[in-house]
Write a protein that holds these residues in place. Sequence first.
Motif, PDB file in Angstrom:
ATOM      1  N   VAL A 172      10.900   7.369 -10.917  1.00  0.00           N
ATOM      2  CA  VAL A 172      11.228   6.211 -10.086  1.00  0.00           C
ATOM      3  C   VAL A 172      10.179   5.131 -10.285  1.00  0.00           C
ATOM      4  N   ARG A 173      10.632   3.876 -10.300  1.00  0.00           N
ATOM      5  CA  ARG A 173       9.723   2.728 -10.371  1.00  0.00           C
ATOM      6  C   ARG A 173      10.240   1.613  -9.471  1.00  0.00           C
ATOM      7  N   LEU A 174       9.315   0.974  -8.785  1.00  0.00           N
ATOM      8  CA  LEU A 174       9.662  -0.206  -8.007  1.00  0.00           C
ATOM      9  C   LEU A 174       9.976  -1.352  -8.958  1.00  0.00           C
ATOM     10  N   ALA A 175      10.975  -2.153  -8.592  1.00  0.00           N
ATOM     11  CA  ALA A 175      11.429  -3.216  -9.490  1.00  0.00           C
ATOM     12  C   ALA A 175      11.635  -4.514  -8.723  1.00  0.00           C
ATOM     13  N   GLY A 176      10.686  -4.844  -7.855  1.00  0.00           N
ATOM     14  CA  GLY A 176      10.799  -6.053  -7.053  1.00  0.00           C
ATOM     15  C   GLY A 176      11.148  -5.722  -5.614  1.00  0.00           C
ATOM     16  N   ARG A 177      11.223  -6.744  -4.790  1.00  0.00           N
ATOM     17  CA  ARG A 177      11.522  -6.543  -3.375  1.00  0.00           C
ATOM     18  C   ARG A 177      12.892  -5.900  -3.207  1.00  0.00           C
ATOM     19  N   ASP A 178      12.941  -4.841  -2.444  1.00  0.00           N
ATOM     20  CA  ASP A 178      14.184  -4.159  -2.096  1.00  0.00           C
ATOM     21  C   ASP A 178      14.900  -3.579  -3.303  1.00  0.00           C
ATOM     22  N   ARG A 179      14.211  -3.365  -4.406  1.00  0.00           N
ATOM     23  CA  ARG A 179      14.855  -2.774  -5.583  1.00  0.00           C
ATOM     24  C   ARG A 179      13.958  -1.728  -6.206  1.00  0.00           C
ATOM     25  N   GLY A 226       0.808  -1.204   0.000  1.00  0.00           N
ATOM     26  CA  GLY A 226       0.000   0.000   0.000  1.00  0.00           C
ATOM     27  C   GLY A 226       0.842   1.254   0.000  1.00  0.00           C
ATOM     28  N   ALA A 227       2.120   1.137  -0.341  1.00  0.00           N
ATOM     29  CA  ALA A 227       3.025   2.287  -0.303  1.00  0.00           C
ATOM     30  C   ALA A 227       3.312   2.806  -1.698  1.00  0.00           C
ATOM     31  N   PHE A 228       3.446   4.131  -1.797  1.00  0.00           N
ATOM     32  CA  PHE A 228       3.922   4.761  -3.007  1.00  0.00           C
ATOM     33  C   PHE A 228       5.389   5.136  -2.821  1.00  0.00           C
ATOM     34  N   THR A 229       6.139   5.151  -3.923  1.00  0.00           N
ATOM     35  CA  THR A 229       7.477   5.732  -3.901  1.00  0.00           C
ATOM     36  C   THR A 229       7.509   6.877  -4.887  1.00  0.00           C
ATOM     37  N   ALA A 230       7.944   8.050  -4.420  1.00  0.00           N
ATOM     38  CA  ALA A 230       8.000   9.214  -5.302  1.00  0.00           C
ATOM     39  C   ALA A 230       9.342   9.901  -5.131  1.00  0.00           C
ATOM     40  N   ILE A 231       9.865  10.502  -6.195  1.00  0.00           N
ATOM     41  CA  ILE A 231      11.227  11.037  -6.171  1.00  0.00           C
ATOM     42  C   ILE A 231      11.250  12.553  -6.275  1.00  0.00           C
TER      43      ILE A 231
END
Length: 367
Positions: free
Chosen positions: A128-135, A68-73
């Motif tokens: 930014v884009r999430l690319a799997g666990r911890d990446r 449920g988290a977003f990542t933004a740069i």
Amino acid sequence: MKHRRLLTVTALAGAALLAVPQAAHAHGHGTGLPRLSLVDTISIPAGTTQLGTPFGGLSGIDYDARTGAFTAISDDRSALAPARWYTVRLPLDRTGFSAKAPQVTDVTTVLDTDGAPFANGTVDPESVRLAGRDRLLWTSEGAASTGLAPMIREASADGSFRRDYRLPAAYLPATGRGVRNNLAFESLTLSADGRSIVVATEAALAQDGPIASLTAGTGARVLVLDRSSGRTRAEYVYRTDPITAAPTDPANPYADRGLTELLALNDTDFLAVERSFAGGVGFTIQVFWTTTRGATNAAGRDALTGRERVMPKRLLLDLNATGTQVDNVEGITWGPRLPNGDRSLVLVADDNFNSFTQFHLLRFRDR
């Protein structure tokens, strides 16, 4: 144009807000195109401080359906604080945003290859884009005016460096060629299968043609890389619309238009965000459907010929027509599923540290 930064946002997932798949299907013709509509907007004024840093410059955003988290740069070039991303909670309820501000819960410093924060002026984070666990993957525009090349990088969740992706020579800044200053990799997305990295320049490479004008758009390059090997899989041309309006402010006669973000719908189709600006007029933000189907694969071309078939596109949403205040939107991502089952999208606007950070919640219907 200066419009960027790095961030992570965590949605307040109520019982009715469900996870959204990482990709959705769009159809390229007629009534099969997806439909977008605005649900709600949060605006946060410039000058807001969070966790000891200026909260602004948010240039890219991505959503993790697992958490449920977003990542933004943030596109702070390590000038106001070290280059960074944030973790934020968006206050969602059954009707939209339930509060006027997000809850910022964490800030992570982006680290260079030596494990240290970036020095002032050596980076310009944009997407930014999430690319799997911890990446995660992120881009920097660099600074073509000083010869600093753009970057596509992979990092760990703690901000530490993992790898660089090598760019084709055509993109490297040099006299009369390569990316233009502040018009490089604004866009980054992963293919639906996660095997390809897709980036795009904001405007044409110097050897490919002019930037946008009041009468013509600009031909941004869309570069597709194999995520594992880093090799180029394809290159396409995305042509923006012309600049929407002429400047009306003699003290600020600047105007431009560019491609600020892509979001994969499937292996061929994307949502594309175009931003137009004119002094005295402000921003125009439009979201298009586009596809690589039917477009020329120009991979390996040092300079475009001008005869390439560009990516077809159709306008899905003119944010200015919704009646909401519109600022410098540079990021788009999936959000949680809405209570009625529709998918949602979240747009983020970069305040340039002098305007408003905004989060726009959109409804996405694929039929």
